[in-house]
Design an enzyme around this catalytic site. Structure first.
Site, PDB file in Angstrom:
ATOM      1  N   ASP A  69      40.914  28.017  42.072  1.00 25.19           N
ATOM      2  CA  ASP A  69      40.759  29.301  42.770  1.00 25.19           C
ATOM      3  C   ASP A  69      41.836  30.270  42.297  1.00 25.19           C
ATOM      4  OD1 ASP A  69      39.284  30.680  45.102  1.00 25.19           O
ATOM      5  OD2 ASP A  69      41.399  31.130  45.457  1.00 25.19           O
TER       6      ASP A  69
HETATM    7  N1  LIG Z   1      36.765  36.503  32.321  1.00 27.35           N
HETATM    8  C1  LIG Z   1      37.847  36.578  33.135  1.00 27.35           C
HETATM    9  N2  LIG Z   1      37.742  36.107  34.417  1.00 27.35           N
HETATM   10  C2  LIG Z   1      38.857  36.198  35.187  1.00 27.35           C
HETATM   11  C3  LIG Z   1      40.071  36.760  34.746  1.00 27.35           C
HETATM   12  N3  LIG Z   1      40.967  36.675  35.770  1.00 27.35           N
HETATM   13  C4  LIG Z   1      40.326  36.098  36.822  1.00 27.35           C
HETATM   14  N4  LIG Z   1      39.063  35.799  36.454  1.00 27.35           N
HETATM   15  C5  LIG Z   1      38.013  35.145  37.247  1.00 27.35           C
HETATM   16  O1  LIG Z   1      38.012  35.657  38.558  1.00 27.35           O
HETATM   17  C6  LIG Z   1      37.373  34.689  39.374  1.00 27.35           C
HETATM   18  C7  LIG Z   1      38.218  34.488  40.622  1.00 27.35           C
HETATM   19  O2  LIG Z   1      37.363  34.163  41.679  1.00 27.35           O
HETATM   20  P1  LIG Z   1      37.307  32.694  42.341  1.00 27.35           P
HETATM   21  O3  LIG Z   1      36.846  32.863  43.736  1.00 27.35           O
HETATM   22  O4  LIG Z   1      38.592  31.970  42.079  1.00 27.35           O
HETATM   23  O5  LIG Z   1      36.210  31.910  41.484  1.00 27.35           O
HETATM   24  P2  LIG Z   1      34.655  32.225  41.362  1.00 27.35           P
HETATM   25  O6  LIG Z   1      34.440  33.094  40.160  1.00 27.35           O
HETATM   26  O7  LIG Z   1      34.119  32.694  42.654  1.00 27.35           O
HETATM   27  O8  LIG Z   1      34.065  30.818  40.972  1.00 27.35           O
HETATM   28  P3  LIG Z   1      34.223  29.461  41.814  1.00 27.35           P
HETATM   29  O9  LIG Z   1      35.216  28.632  41.038  1.00 27.35           O
HETATM   30  O10 LIG Z   1      32.839  28.890  41.812  1.00 27.35           O
HETATM   31  O11 LIG Z   1      34.732  29.842  43.190  1.00 27.35           O
HETATM   32  C8  LIG Z   1      37.270  33.402  38.563  1.00 27.35           C
HETATM   33  O12 LIG Z   1      35.964  33.233  38.043  1.00 27.35           O
HETATM   34  C9  LIG Z   1      38.262  33.663  37.447  1.00 27.35           C
HETATM   35  O13 LIG Z   1      37.981  32.921  36.272  1.00 27.35           O
HETATM   36  C10 LIG Z   1      40.122  37.239  33.399  1.00 27.35           C
HETATM   37  O14 LIG Z   1      41.133  37.774  32.927  1.00 27.35           O
HETATM   38  N5  LIG Z   1      39.001  37.123  32.637  1.00 27.35           N
END
Ligand SMILES: Nc1nc2c(ncn2[C@@H]2O[C@H](COP(=O)(O)OP(=O)(O)OP(=O)(O)O)[C@@H](O)[C@H]2O)c(=O)[nH]1
Length: 192
Positions: A69
């Site tokens: 997360d």
């Molecule tokens: N492509 C990319 N994604 C980023 C970056 N910084 C943060 N993220 C993404 O932002 C999202 C943060 O949201 P979370 O709630 O942690 O994860 P999610 O996308 O909802 O996916 P889950 O793991 O299924 O919860 C993640 O998918 C991270 O990979 C970046 O610099 N580049």
């Protein structure tokens, strides 16, 4: 083969590039409810709790399940992913000229138990963002950044938001990959 409890394209891409064999399944976790129950907790504790909840959410017999997360803190305010373009612009206006903490935590579960956990944080120093820049940036990057905490993809135009970044590149992308690989080696999932 491990299970990645995530719908995150960025997390999948990190594991694929690292040569880790995995199967991805989205974790059905009510992140808002967990956060609501953690008033006053430190951001690293919240990110860890969410990573653990995701890792525990996938029944996988004896296979290792990896949850992760990320969340952003700016001036003691916690930010999740923007709901819409207007909110994304609001987030960027608030971030302008400020230091951003990006917390990315990971956890491994096996047989319904957490067997490893790791919090990580990176610091990103946002430059002063003009209204014209914010409009042009979102014209180019919305809705691609709708799924990104901090409203950026560092590997794309998100890099234009910052003057300086301190911390591990993978933590910024959304998962502390180096400690995750170490844990996978310790659990016999990768060759040492
Ligand atoms: N492509 C990319 N994604 C980023 C970056 N910084 C943060 N993220 C993404 O932002 C999202 C943060 O949201 P979370 O709630 O942690 O994860 P999610 O996308 O909802 O996916 P889950 O793991 O299924 O919860 C993640 O998918 C991270 O990979 C970046 O610099 N580049």
């Amino acid at each position: 083969m491990i299970v990645l409890a995530s719908k995150s394209a960025s997390r999948r891409a990190m594991l694929e590039a690292a040569g880790v064999a995995f199967e991805a399944q989205a974790a059905n976790v009510d992140e808002r409810a967990i956060e609501a129950g953690m008033e006053g907790a430190r951001p690293d504790q919240v990110a860890l709790a969410l990573a653990e909840a995701k890792a525990l959410a996938i029944p996988a017999d004896e296979r290792l399940v990896l949850g992760s997360d990320s969340l952003v803190v700016v001036e003691n305010r916690r930010f999740d992913k923007p709901e819409n373009r207007e909110e994304a612009a609001e987030h960027l206006r608030f971030f302008s000229g400020k230091a951003m903490q990006l917390h990315s935590a990971a956890a491994l579960a096996r047989g319904g138990e957490i067997v490893w956990r790791h919090p990580a944080v990176a610091m990103l120093f946002t430059r002063e963002l003009s209204e014209d820049f914010i409009t042009a940036y979102l014209d180019a990057e919305w809705p691609a950044v709708a799924g990104c905490v901090g409203v950026f993809r560092i590997e794309a135009m998100g890099v234009q938001l910052f003057e300086r970044i301190e911390g591990d590149q993978f933590t910024v992308l959304g998962m502390p990959l180096l400690p995750v690989l170490g844990a996978l080696r310790d659990h016999g999932e990768l060759p040492s």
